[in-house]
Design an enzyme around this catalytic site. Structure first.
Site, PDB file in Angstrom:
ATOM      1  N   ARG A 337      12.000  43.157  69.083  1.00 56.16           N
ATOM      2  CA  ARG A 337      13.391  43.138  68.619  1.00 56.16           C
ATOM      3  C   ARG A 337      13.391  43.608  67.163  1.00 56.16           C
ATOM      4  O   ARG A 337      12.331  43.677  66.542  1.00 56.16           O
ATOM      5  CB  ARG A 337      13.989  41.745  68.734  1.00 56.16           C
ATOM      6  CG  ARG A 337      13.295  40.748  67.840  1.00 56.16           C
ATOM      7  CD  ARG A 337      13.725  39.313  68.119  1.00 56.16           C
ATOM      8  NE  ARG A 337      12.679  38.435  67.613  1.00 56.16           N
ATOM      9  CZ  ARG A 337      12.415  37.232  68.069  1.00 56.16           C
ATOM     10  NH1 ARG A 337      13.110  36.724  69.058  1.00 56.16           N
ATOM     11  NH2 ARG A 337      11.454  36.510  67.564  1.00 56.16           N
ATOM     12  N   ARG A 573      42.418  35.334  32.592  1.00 54.41           N
ATOM     13  CA  ARG A 573      43.206  34.099  32.512  1.00 54.41           C
ATOM     14  C   ARG A 573      43.340  33.720  31.051  1.00 54.41           C
ATOM     15  O   ARG A 573      42.414  33.916  30.270  1.00 54.41           O
ATOM     16  CB  ARG A 573      42.507  32.951  33.234  1.00 54.41           C
ATOM     17  CG  ARG A 573      42.218  33.208  34.697  1.00 54.41           C
ATOM     18  CD  ARG A 573      41.465  31.995  35.250  1.00 54.41           C
ATOM     19  NE  ARG A 573      40.973  32.243  36.596  1.00 54.41           N
ATOM     20  CZ  ARG A 573      39.805  32.831  36.858  1.00 54.41           C
ATOM     21  NH1 ARG A 573      39.010  33.222  35.870  1.00 54.41           N
ATOM     22  NH2 ARG A 573      39.428  33.030  38.091  1.00 54.41           N
ATOM     23  N   SER A 790      49.225  42.031  42.091  1.00 53.20           N
ATOM     24  CA  SER A 790      47.857  41.580  42.290  1.00 53.20           C
ATOM     25  C   SER A 790      47.931  40.399  43.249  1.00 53.20           C
ATOM     26  O   SER A 790      48.610  39.414  42.977  1.00 53.20           O
ATOM     27  CB  SER A 790      47.253  41.161  40.957  1.00 53.20           C
ATOM     28  OG  SER A 790      45.945  40.690  41.154  1.00 53.20           O
ATOM     29  N   THR A 793      44.976  35.588  46.236  1.00 53.39           N
ATOM     30  CA  THR A 793      44.762  35.114  47.610  1.00 53.39           C
ATOM     31  C   THR A 793      44.307  33.658  47.680  1.00 53.39           C
ATOM     32  O   THR A 793      44.339  33.079  48.756  1.00 53.39           O
ATOM     33  CB  THR A 793      43.768  36.024  48.357  1.00 53.39           C
ATOM     34  OG1 THR A 793      42.662  36.265  47.496  1.00 53.39           O
ATOM     35  CG2 THR A 793      44.435  37.318  48.738  1.00 53.39           C
ATOM     36  N   ASP A 795      45.853  31.063  45.991  1.00 55.42           N
ATOM     37  CA  ASP A 795      47.124  30.359  46.162  1.00 55.42           C
ATOM     38  C   ASP A 795      47.854  30.829  47.419  1.00 55.42           C
ATOM     39  O   ASP A 795      48.493  30.037  48.100  1.00 55.42           O
ATOM     40  CB  ASP A 795      48.026  30.554  44.935  1.00 55.42           C
ATOM     41  CG  ASP A 795      47.796  29.453  43.907  1.00 55.42           C
ATOM     42  OD1 ASP A 795      47.695  28.289  44.318  1.00 55.42           O
ATOM     43  OD2 ASP A 795      47.720  29.758  42.702  1.00 55.42           O
ATOM     44  N   TYR A 877      42.367  48.385  44.063  1.00 58.05           N
ATOM     45  CA  TYR A 877      41.147  47.768  43.524  1.00 58.05           C
ATOM     46  C   TYR A 877      40.994  46.343  44.026  1.00 58.05           C
ATOM     47  O   TYR A 877      41.951  45.725  44.506  1.00 58.05           O
ATOM     48  CB  TYR A 877      41.162  47.784  41.988  1.00 58.05           C
ATOM     49  CG  TYR A 877      42.216  46.891  41.366  1.00 58.05           C
ATOM     50  CD1 TYR A 877      41.943  45.537  41.126  1.00 58.05           C
ATOM     51  CD2 TYR A 877      43.478  47.380  41.037  1.00 58.05           C
ATOM     52  CE1 TYR A 877      42.905  44.710  40.564  1.00 58.05           C
ATOM     53  CE2 TYR A 877      44.442  46.559  40.483  1.00 58.05           C
ATOM     54  CZ  TYR A 877      44.146  45.227  40.253  1.00 58.05           C
ATOM     55  OH  TYR A 877      45.090  44.397  39.724  1.00 58.05           O
TER      56      TYR A 877
HETATM   57 MG    MG Z   1      47.433  31.354  41.501  1.00 59.95          MG
END
Ligand code: MG
Ligand code: ADP
Ligand code: MG
Length: 905
Positions: A337, A573, A790, A793, A795, A877
């Protein structure tokens, strides 16, 4: 035509894995290639499923087909199953479509009984061999088919050796083995109340049933759960003429890899065991020889094996893993294999095979596992030979060494004074996060590869060993014990997240060659792994359509990101720009401000500090876009904890104290009470859905205006120094078009005015995060006032599922096991739901504003499967943590080369 349930090895090929199982398909392939494979046939997975569906009844006609194929086999071999004079022996071997090592059963030497064992003696001239084969049959058949506890057989063998005063199985002679056979038959009868079946046809039938049944044994079911293998596939059964490695010193058995699976070296690698049957190698009963030492004892067979290995590699165009047996100097191949390998070996092999012309560059690139790319960057334990004190799960790759600490707070304190620490916990919770990210590594005694500790560690790139259940963690006593060893706080411990091993003491670690090469070490740059890395990353960069940015908040992180190939910052941030001693005071003033003047004074204090932060980042990212997110988290994150403060105030009052300690600072009681009242005022039941993000911007207009001013002033300063800042301002958590249009009306004039003051010009892009389902659904409207989206994902996943990410620990494991979700949606984008929202937002956003820039900045941006999904969606992006940038680059390249996501396969 009636269903066909049995295929001769001559009828199948390697592409028939779903029907014939991996083992059967590859045995058929090797047969077609003319390699020396003992004859045999395969009962299909479909037969297994029909048997299971019918409540353990063989499907009609199956046994007849088996009988016909058996006759052909007997004819070909010139022997009959169970012939008392000259018996044919067969193996009955399980083999599912996916490799499930050791999960299901195989039986060797089937066809022996009290008569045919004599025939075998006569034919081979060796009664020792014949009786050894018979006792093996009783042992394997007894255990796997009749369900006898295997220990009883092993104990009997041990007794026989003791009685004789020998240590090695090989020192038992024919008489001893004959005695064992009698004993084994007794064990079977005693344990099951049934006699070992003497009829070879019955042995065969029961053997097939046992293999079918083993698909549903607990081990196999658990393994499939863990490895996400479909329960409905079923297993095939291979019935194959036996060849014998236990016929004397000119016989033997072994396993071989065509290349080294640990480091990728292009030389065969494996083990060989003289005078033994296959199962002995795996069982580790006797010491094996290194594969190449086979040349000393079996030079001809060794030559032949090497030639077959080359043939197999040429044919499969990959590294193969082979089981073989030598019977009286004749070589037989019993299995092959595609071999498993480390991430390191995977890259080296792909590079070598490309250089050898075995595969082309895109085949090689697609073969790399982007999920394991990070492993190439991790430290390894430099010294061999140390003995582990415990072994857990290899939950997050890399080796780490540090002093043991037992709470997250201690980890933080020790790390801050410059001491490397390993955080040791029974399990971790979200409250441990601050300590985990300051630790060199994490060690837990409970929890699996999807426990909080494991998920966070992998997300942060911290080595971790989880579920080392031999360890007892004593948090109060600040120590852990395992057996006789105790490791107290401050004592050194080393963990290896590649192997799951735990060592007491301080082992030497070595940087990976890739890290050394990247920091310019000329020796490391000569290593093949570095050349492989450069070659395949270059190819990925050449073909990928997605840009790759990083999530970075500081100049240091920005530098890391650029080093790893980031083309911008997708998420900067600004939270941390509100933390730190001098800033928190100003932030609290702002929050509690009684008047507009007071509030403005706080902003004035914060502005220069934030401007300097931005200058650092724009400088580091010169010429590359930086998406700055205006303040997002709920305000309470900047305030003392409500409960702590209430308790302190109550205590102080009770004790008649005049001061209260708040966050290490003594406040007069009156002030503390005032603060408590305000904290109570601001308290939210559900802060993640409360006053945060764009809502803060609306409620505290001066806040975002200050941030915008700081950003623009910083950009102007960098520009004045000859730099080229590329600024994108992003407003988080918007749900409506109106929120954004109102804020843009307020903030754009601030930006313009600042530019005027500075006498500069600058194009600023204004955009928003799409992280609420409503925003995704009205994206067409939102795009009228946003120049980029943007996807947040993390939240978006929380709000789409209604899952609080901090609280899913209690059920997500079960959800995954029961397949209530296809995968952890916080790791891999849930395409059907969250992905659908993204798709709607992308399409409707772009329909309303052509050229709308689209990106993703959740942690999914570094998950290969999610990256491929973003490619399919047509985003511009992905943005991920700096150390995941190479992973995202590779995954984006593979997506462009046509690698599909798991869900669309
Ligand atoms: Mg957020
Ligand atoms: P597993 O999938 O657990 O490796 P296998 O079906 O491959 O189980 O068989 C177990 C061992 O028995 C292997 O070492 C294999 O090479 C050996 N074996 C299987 N069939 C035969 C055979 N016909 N002749 C000799 N050895 C065999
Ligand atoms: Mg095998």
């Amino acid at each position: 035509m009636a269903d066909k349930y049995v295929y001769d090895f001559e009828e199948g090929n390697k592409d028939m894995k779903n029907l014939l199982g991996g083992k059967g398909a590859n045995l058929a392939e090797m047969t077609r290639m003319g390699l020396p494979v003992p004859h045999g046939f395969t009962v299909t997975c479909e037969a297994c499923n029909a048997y299971r569906d019918a409540g353990r009844q063989f499907p009609d006609g199956m046994l007849d087909e088996v009988a016909t194929h058996l006759e052909n086999l007997e004819e070909g071999m010139g022997r009959r199953l169970g012939d008392p004079g000259d018996p044919l022996l067969v193996s009955v071997r399980s083999g599912a479509p996916f490799s499930m090592p050791g999960m299901m059963d195989s039986v060797l030497n089937l066809g022996l009984n009290d008569q045919s064992v004599e025939g075998l003696t006569k034919q081979t001239g060796s009664d020792r061999f014949a009786w050894d084969s018979y006792r093996r049959l009783l042992q394997m058949f007894g255990r796997t088919v009749m369900g006898v506890a295997g220990d009883r057989f092993e104990e009997a063998i041990e007794h026989a050796k003791e009685a004789k005063g020998v240590h090695n199985d090989l020192d038992l002679d024919a008489g001893d083995l004959r005695g064992l056979v009698e004993e084994f038959k007794g064990i079977v009868a005693d344990d099951t109340g049934r006699e070992f079946p003497q009829d070879p046809k019955e042995q065969l039938r029961l053997g097939i049933e046992a293999v079918f049944g083993s698909w549903d044994n607990k081990r196999a079911v658990d393994y499939r759960r863990k490895n996400k293998i479909d329960d409905s596939l079923g297993t095939a059964v291979n019935i194959q003429a036996m060849v014998f490695g236990n016929k004397g010193d000119d016989s033997g058995t072994g396993v071989a890899f065509t290349r080294n699976p640990a480091n990728g070296d292009p030389a065969p690698y494996g083990d060989y065991l003289v005078n033994a049957q296959g199962e002995d190698v795996v069982a580790g009963i006797r010491n094996t020889l290194k594969l190449e030492q086979m040349g000393d004892v079996q030079p001809r067979a060794w030559e032949e094996l090497q030639a077959h290995m080359r043939t197999l590699e040429q044919h499969y165009r990959d590294m193969c893993d082979i089981e073989f047996t030598v019977e009286q100097a004749k070589l037989w191949l019993l299995q092959t294999r595609i071999g498993k390998r480390t991430a390191f070996a995977e890259w080296v092999m792909a590079y070598d095979m490309l250089s050898e012309g075995l595969i082309d560059v895109d085949t090689a690139s697609l073969r790399l596992d982007a999920n394991r790319l990070e492993e190439l960057f991790k430290k390894v334990i430099a010294e061999g030979g140390a003995e582990a004190i415990a072994t857990g799960l290899n939950a997050s790759p890399g080796a780490a060494v540090g002093k043991a600490v037992f709470t997250a707070d201690d980890a933080e304190v020790w790390a801050e004074r410059g001491e490397p620490v390993i955080l040791v916990r029974r399990e971790t919770t979200p409250d441990d996060y601050h300590g985990m990210i300051r630790s060199q590594g994490v060690l837990t005694s409970a929890g699996g590869t999807n426990s909080h500790a494991a998920v966070v560690a992998r997300g942060e790139g911290i080595p971790a060993v989880c579920g080392a259940d031999a360890i007892r963690v004593d948090r109060q006593g600040k120590k852990f014990t395992v057996g006789q060893t105790t490791v107290a706080e401050g004592e050194w411990v080393t963990i290896d997240g590649f192997t799951g091993k735990v060592y007491a003491g301080q082992l030497d670690l070595a940087d990976s060659p890739i890290e050394r090469a990247r920091s310019g070490d000329p020796e490391a740059r000569k290593e093949k792994i570095w050349q492989a890395y450069e070659r395949f990353m270059a190819r990925a960069d050449e073909v990928r359509r997605l840009k790759v940015r990083a999530n970075a908040d500081t100049p240091g992180q920005s530098g890391n990101a650029i080093e790893r190939g980031a083309e911008g910052i997708g998420l900067c941030r600004t939270e941390h720009m509100f933390l730190g001693e001098e800033r928190v005071a100003a932030v609290r003033t702002m929050i509690f401000a009684g008047s507009a003047e007071e509030e403005q004074a706080a902003y004035d204090a914060l502005l220069p500090l934030q401007r300097d932060d931005f200058v650092g980042i724009f400088t580091a990212m010169d010429g590359k876009p930086v998406t700055v997110r205006l303040l997002d988290p709920p305000l309470h994150e900047f305030l003392p904890d409500q409960v702590d403060l209430a308790v302190s105030v109550a205590l102080a009052k009770q004790q008649g104290a005049s001061e209260v300690e708040v966050g290490g600072e003594a406040l007069p009681l009156g002030q503390a009470e005032e603060m408590l009242a305000k904290v109570n005022d601001l308290h939210e039941t559900n802060p993640m859905l409360g006053l945060r993000g764009v809502r803060l911007g609306i409620v505290k207009p001066g806040l975002y205006a200050m941030q915008v001013r700081a950003i623009i002033e910083a950009a102007c300063q960098v520009k004045a120094g000859g730099g080229n800042p590329v600024v994108e301002i992003m407003i988080p958590l918007a749900a409506t078009r109106e929120e954004l249009s109102q804020l843009r009306e307020e903030l754009e004039p601030v930006a313009r005015q600042t530019l005027e003051e500075q006498g500069q010009e600058l194009d600023v892009l204004w955009g928003t995060m799409i992280e609420l389902p409503r925003a995704a659904l009205v994206a067409g409207e939102i795009a009228e006032v946003a120049e980029f989206f943007s996807f947040g994902t993390n939240d978006l996943t929380q709000t789409a599922f209604g899952f609080s990410r901090d609280d899913i620990g209690k059920f997500l494991g079960m959800y995954e096991e029961r397949k209530l979700v296809p995968a952890n949606p916080f790791v891999t984008i849930d395409q059907a739901g969250v992905g659908r929202l993204m798709q709607i937002a992308s399409q409707e956003g772009r329909a309303s504003r052509s050229g709308l820039k689209l990106g993703i900045c959740g942690e999914h941006g570094g998950d290969p499967d999610s990256v491929r999904f973003c490619h399919e969606l047509g985003l511009d992006y992905v943005s991920c943590s700096p150390f995941r940038v190479p992973t995202a680059r590779l995954a984006a390249g593979q997506a462009a080369l046509g690698k599909a996501t798991a869900a669309s396969k």
